[in-house]
Design a protein around this motif. Structure first.
Motif, short mmCIF file in Angstrom:
data_model
loop_
_atom_site.label_atom_id
_atom_site.label_comp_id
_atom_site.label_asym_id
_atom_site.label_seq_id
_atom_site.Cartn_x
_atom_site.Cartn_y
_atom_site.Cartn_z
N GLU A 9 22.83 -13.02 -3.11
CA GLU A 9 22.93 -13.25 -4.55
C GLU A 9 22.82 -14.73 -4.89
OE1 GLU A 9 25.10 -11.72 -2.70
OE2 GLU A 9 25.01 -9.59 -3.27
N GLN A 10 23.40 -15.57 -4.04
CA GLN A 10 23.36 -17.01 -4.30
C GLN A 10 21.95 -17.56 -4.12
OE1 GLN A 10 26.50 -19.22 -2.37
NE2 GLN A 10 25.40 -21.16 -2.53
N LEU A 12 19.15 -15.90 -4.55
CA LEU A 12 18.33 -15.42 -5.66
C LEU A 12 18.66 -16.14 -6.96
CD1 LEU A 12 18.38 -11.58 -4.89
CD2 LEU A 12 16.43 -13.13 -4.68
N SER A 13 19.90 -16.56 -7.11
CA SER A 13 20.32 -17.23 -8.34
C SER A 13 19.69 -18.62 -8.48
CB SER A 13 21.84 -17.36 -8.39
OG SER A 13 22.32 -18.26 -7.41
N ALA A 14 19.10 -19.13 -7.40
CA ALA A 14 18.47 -20.45 -7.44
C ALA A 14 17.07 -20.40 -8.04
CB ALA A 14 18.41 -21.05 -6.04
N SER A 16 13.90 -20.41 -10.41
CA SER A 16 13.60 -21.24 -11.58
C SER A 16 12.16 -21.02 -12.02
CB SER A 16 13.82 -22.72 -11.25
OG SER A 16 13.24 -23.56 -12.22
N ARG A 27 12.19 -18.68 -0.22
CA ARG A 27 13.40 -17.94 -0.59
C ARG A 27 13.31 -16.50 -0.09
NH1 ARG A 27 13.13 -18.54 -5.84
NH2 ARG A 27 14.09 -20.60 -5.70
N ASP A 104 8.27 -16.94 -13.06
CA ASP A 104 9.21 -16.00 -13.66
C ASP A 104 8.93 -14.57 -13.21
OD1 ASP A 104 10.77 -17.80 -14.99
OD2 ASP A 104 9.68 -17.65 -16.89
N ASN A 107 9.67 -14.26 -9.36
CA ASN A 107 11.10 -14.23 -9.09
C ASN A 107 11.72 -12.91 -9.56
OD1 ASN A 107 11.66 -16.73 -7.79
ND2 ASN A 107 11.41 -17.79 -9.75
N SER A 108 11.17 -12.36 -10.62
CA SER A 108 11.69 -11.09 -11.15
C SER A 108 11.49 -9.95 -10.16
CB SER A 108 11.02 -10.76 -12.48
OG SER A 108 11.45 -9.50 -12.96
N ASN A 111 13.69 -10.38 -7.08
CA ASN A 111 15.08 -10.05 -7.38
C ASN A 111 15.28 -8.54 -7.52
OD1 ASN A 111 17.88 -10.98 -8.28
ND2 ASN A 111 17.25 -9.71 -10.01
N GLY A 115 17.33 -8.02 -4.42
CA GLY A 115 18.65 -8.17 -5.02
C GLY A 115 19.23 -6.90 -5.58
#
Length: 229
Positions: A9-10, A12-14, A16, A27, A104, A107-108, A111, A115
């Motif tokens: 989770e950490q 993935l939270s990075a 941007s 990542r 975006d 990353n989506s 995740n 995630g």
């Protein structure tokens, strides 16, 4: 000093909107490096080395989407959450992967799969196959002879096995399915017993198990197609 693994989770939270394809790829690899061989379709070192190298050197978000689709095609459903298996969910996500063009959108989809779809608690259970440290190294008798694995496919079924235990003079019983699994590090076919709570154990541990606080002496183990005798 033991290195502490950063939670998924950490990582993935990075994410941007300024991420480059290489950053998103790095990542992704940092997360997928945590997958053991017994949760993927093909336990092949060369195949996964290539996946890793290709993901790290992606030059576009479109290439990244293709790498993610490859990963999704390899991961076994045993480590996926039930919501991911609902009709249309997987297909919609795959279409999104094919359409990624920005940080975006990349990353989506990363995740959504790593995630949300993947249950990392289940992944961790596969790393712990058999013992606390997951070792099969010295248990050559537990390696599955070539060809036999076709009779005991993991996730399809297996022989129902039962074990009786004596603890404080009271009998206890555990049951599970004897099936073929894979060593989490080497990918070799090994025998495993999957218990009712989803935990996979080495047959030797199933039959003779002890831990720090309690001692279980399994005095017999047997196979039955129906209820245990």
């Amino acid at each position: 000093e033991t290195e502490v693994e950063v939670p998924v989770e950490q990582l993935l939270s990075a994410a941007s909107k300024e991420d480059t394809p290489a950053v998103v790829g790095l990542r992704q690899v940092m997360i997928t490096d945590r997958l053991p061989f017994n949760v993927v379709m093909e336990a092949d070192d060369e195949l996964w080395d290539k996946y890793r190298e290709d993901t790290l050197k992606v030059e576009s978000f479109q290439q990244l989407g293709k790498q993610l689709l490859f990963l999704e095609g390899q991961l076994l459903p045993t480590v996926l959450r039930s919501e991911w298996k609902a009709p249309g969910v997987r297909e919609k996500w795959r279409e999104s992967c094919k359409a990624v063009t920005t940080a975006d959108t990349a990353n989506s989809v990363v995740n959504q799969y790593l995630g949300v779809a993947v249950d990392w608690t289940l992944v961790e259970k596969h790393w712990g196959l058999g013992t606390a440290d997951g070792r099969y190294d010295d248990d050559w008798a537990l390696l599955v002879p070539e060809g036999v694995e076709k009779c005991f496919p993991a996730g399809v079924g297996g022989l129902r096995v039962y074990a009786d235990a004596l603890e404080d003079e009271e009998e206890e019983r555990r049951s599970g399915l004897l099936m073929v699994s894979r060593h989490p590090k080497t990918g070799k076919n090994v025998w495993a017993v999957e218990t009712s709570d989803g935990t996979s154990l080495k047959p030797s541990i199933f039959a003779d198990r002890s831990d720090i606080t309690r001692l279980h002496v399994w005095h017999r183990i047997f196979v039955s197609e129906g209820a245990p005798p």
